[in-house]
Design an enzyme around this catalytic site. Structure first.
Site, PDB file in Angstrom:
ATOM      1  CD  GLU A 118      -2.530  -1.166   2.765  1.00 38.61           C
ATOM      2  OE1 GLU A 118      -2.235  -0.302   3.623  1.00 38.61           O
ATOM      3  OE2 GLU A 118      -3.366  -2.053   2.977  1.00 38.61           O
ATOM      4  N   PRO A 119       1.754   1.426  -0.950  1.00 41.63           N
ATOM      5  CG  PRO A 119       3.026   1.409  -2.913  1.00 41.63           C
ATOM      6  CD  PRO A 119       2.030   0.592  -2.135  1.00 41.63           C
ATOM      7  NE  ARG A 141       5.665   9.756   3.673  1.00 41.58           N
ATOM      8  CZ  ARG A 141       5.177  10.719   4.443  1.00 41.58           C
ATOM      9  NH1 ARG A 141       5.529  11.963   4.222  1.00 41.58           N
ATOM     10  NH2 ARG A 141       4.363  10.442   5.442  1.00 41.58           N
ATOM     11  CB  CYS A 198      -4.017  35.480  11.324  1.00 38.26           C
ATOM     12  SG  CYS A 198      -4.261  36.777  10.128  1.00 38.26           S
TER      13      CYS A 198
HETATM   14  N1  PLP Z   1      -1.748   2.079   4.405  1.00 39.98           N
HETATM   15  C1  PLP Z   1      -2.246   2.567   5.534  1.00 39.98           C
HETATM   16  C2  PLP Z   1      -3.166   1.706   6.328  1.00 39.98           C
HETATM   17  C3  PLP Z   1      -1.899   3.831   5.999  1.00 39.98           C
HETATM   18  O1  PLP Z   1      -2.400   4.309   7.124  1.00 39.98           O
HETATM   19  C4  PLP Z   1      -0.982   4.606   5.213  1.00 39.98           C
HETATM   20  C5  PLP Z   1      -0.516   5.925   5.676  1.00 39.98           C
HETATM   21  O2  PLP Z   1      -0.082   6.111   6.775  1.00 39.98           O
HETATM   22  C6  PLP Z   1      -0.504   4.068   4.013  1.00 39.98           C
HETATM   23  C7  PLP Z   1      -0.903   2.800   3.637  1.00 39.98           C
HETATM   24  C8  PLP Z   1       0.410   4.826   3.125  1.00 39.98           C
HETATM   25  O3  PLP Z   1       1.612   5.117   3.723  1.00 39.98           O
HETATM   26  P1  PLP Z   1       2.743   5.845   2.905  1.00 39.98           P
HETATM   27  O4  PLP Z   1       2.152   7.029   2.237  1.00 39.98           O
HETATM   28  O5  PLP Z   1       3.742   6.232   3.929  1.00 39.98           O
HETATM   29  O6  PLP Z   1       3.291   4.857   1.924  1.00 39.98           O
END
Ligand code: PLP
Length: 452
Positions: free
Chosen positions: A304-305, A307, A382
């Protein structure tokens, strides 16, 4: 600004090498004697900002594609599905770019699920649903859509899903998201794998939940899921977590459960403060850390990438409104603010900031040199917390100049708000020399539309 004031604003020091992330964002000269100008792929960012205004998010289509391919290559030897984490950047065209590379999706709300289904109506079989508090309406939508997997985070949630599935006469495939009690070196707000965090279920409790789920005819036990946090650069933490998951998979199989999937979550960090090693090398190290503990298990891996796919693919362009000095403290007041990019205020996050046009005395290749100064870069909101950088050494810039805030493709636009009744920035996608608006700038009228 007078010449004297200009030179007073300059520090004596020379800029250190500042290398912009190649190849998506790199400096070029438009003519032999012209200053260095920042390009996204083959698109001049100065021209883009002048045409479309600032603040402006700009994404490189090529960078997103390349990074997805790097994941695919690193995991090519095992059955796997990349489920891009929609929370990192959920703009529809970004999802379309990801879907175009045949990736699946990880969603954490019904809203995200609707976005994905809008972009790719028949993608449900490659969608996993994560998140600690899915409500019944969200479960209904996911069940009717036929998603691949629900990552369950508590006993109560498991029971709510069983009830909902029974009522709809559907069968829900589930994994329990375990909390492996592994410490990840990252900001405390984005570390999720310790017992003190709200996420996941401790492993002994998870075993009981699997037994409970197996008795429900509307649930199908299918996997084990884990996600220990975000912006993790020490891949050893992933290995630790997956070792515990692998052990659990063996125990569950011994107990008769048909565990087909391991969802290893997301979390691979990006080098915000340096160019770092090539991404392919970084993903290869990550793949090794994830795969080693799972060797011999014959599972289908879900990843599940977020970032690491979109972060370095985006910049936020902003214009300097004013220079200001309070005694000796220098400020660049720019037209982007914490409502556009919350990460510095929320996490004290560091984003490199570079001039879009560099007039340094000696600028060559990707190295900028010339006079610098130490300054805060702040927005017009602000709040004292409205800053984009503090005590940052930057080339001396003037009012009206443009800056690019790097690595803002993830957790940038999605964390935006209308605080101070500021409209969200426009977003653009670049493909080579072509660029197009993928989200138009929000007007005050847009903001007031829902109010009575
Ligand atoms: N999967 C889950 C359950 C998450 O909470 C997150 C983010 O924290 C991600 C995947 C994606 O993480 P990242 O953007 O660090 O790859």
């Amino acid at each position: 600004m007078t010449g004297a004031a200009k030179s007073a604003a300059r520090s004596k020091s020379e800029a250190k090498a500042k290398i912009v992330r190649a190849p998506a964002f790199a400096y070029r000269r438009t003519a032999a004697t012209a200053p260095l100008t920042l390009f996204c792929e083959k698109t001049n960012l100065q021209a883009l900002a002048e045409r479309h205004g600032t603040p402006l998010y700009v994404y490189s289509s090529g960078a997103i594609r390349d990074r997805l391919h790097a994941y695919e290559r690193a995991f090519r030897l095992v059955p796997h599905t990349l489920c891009y984490s929609v929370k990192a950047n959920s703009t529809l065209e970004i999802l379309r770019q990801v879907a175009g590379q045949k990736a699946g999706f990880d969603v954490v709300s019904g809203g995200e699920l609707e976005r994905v289904l809008r972009v790719k109506p028949r993608s449900a079989t490659s969608i996993v649903f994560s998140g600690v508090g899915k409500n019944v309406q969200e479960m209904e939508l996911a069940l009717k859509s036929g998603i691949l997997l629900f990552n369950i985070e508590s006993a109560s949630e498991l029971r709510a899903l069983a009830t909902t599935a029974r009522r709809l006469k559907k069968k829900a495939s589930i994994a329990i998201r375990v909390n492996p009690d592994v410490s990840a070196v990252t900001h405390p707000y984005i570390s999720t794998g310790l017992h003190q965090h709200k996420f996941g279920v401790p492993i002994p409790e998870a075993q009981m939940l699997y037994a409970e789920a197996a008795k429900e005819s509307n649930l199908k036990v299918s996997g084990v899921s884990v996600h220990i946090g975000s912006q993790i650069t020490d891949v050893g933490s992933f290995k630790d977590a997956l070792e515990r998951v692998a052990e659990l998979v063996r125990e569950l199989r011994r107990a008769g459960h048909d565990i087909r999937y391991v969802d290893a979550g997301g979390g691979l960090g990006i080098p915000y403060q340096s160019t770092g090693e090539p991404f392919a090398k970084q993903v290869a190290a990550y793949a090794k850390a994830v795969l080693e503990p799972l060797r011999g298990l014959d599972i289908h891996l879900l990843l599940e990438p977020g970032r690491s796919i979109v972060g370095p693919a985006g910049v936020l362009l902003t214009r300097i409104l004013y220079r200001k000095t309070n005694n000796s403290k220098r400020f660049l007041i720019v037209d982007a603010a914490m409502n556009d990019l919350l990460r510095p205020s929320l996490y004290g996050a560091h984003h490199e900031i570079v001039p879009v046009k560099h007039f340094g005395a000696r600028s060559s290749g990707q190295t900028l040199s010339g006079d610098t100064e130490v300054t805060d870069v702040v927005g017009p909101i602000c709040e004292t917390g409205d800053f984009l950088a503090r005590d940052r050494e930057l080339p001396v810039m003037q009012e009206g100049d443009l800056l690019a805030i790097l690595d803002t493709g993830a957790y940038g636009s999605v964390l935006g708000s209308n605080y101070n009744t500021r409209g969200r920035p426009a977003e653009m996608l670049v493909e080579g020399a072509r660029s197009r608006i993928i989200r138009r700038r929000e007007s005050v009228r847009d903001q007031m539309r829902l109010e009575v």
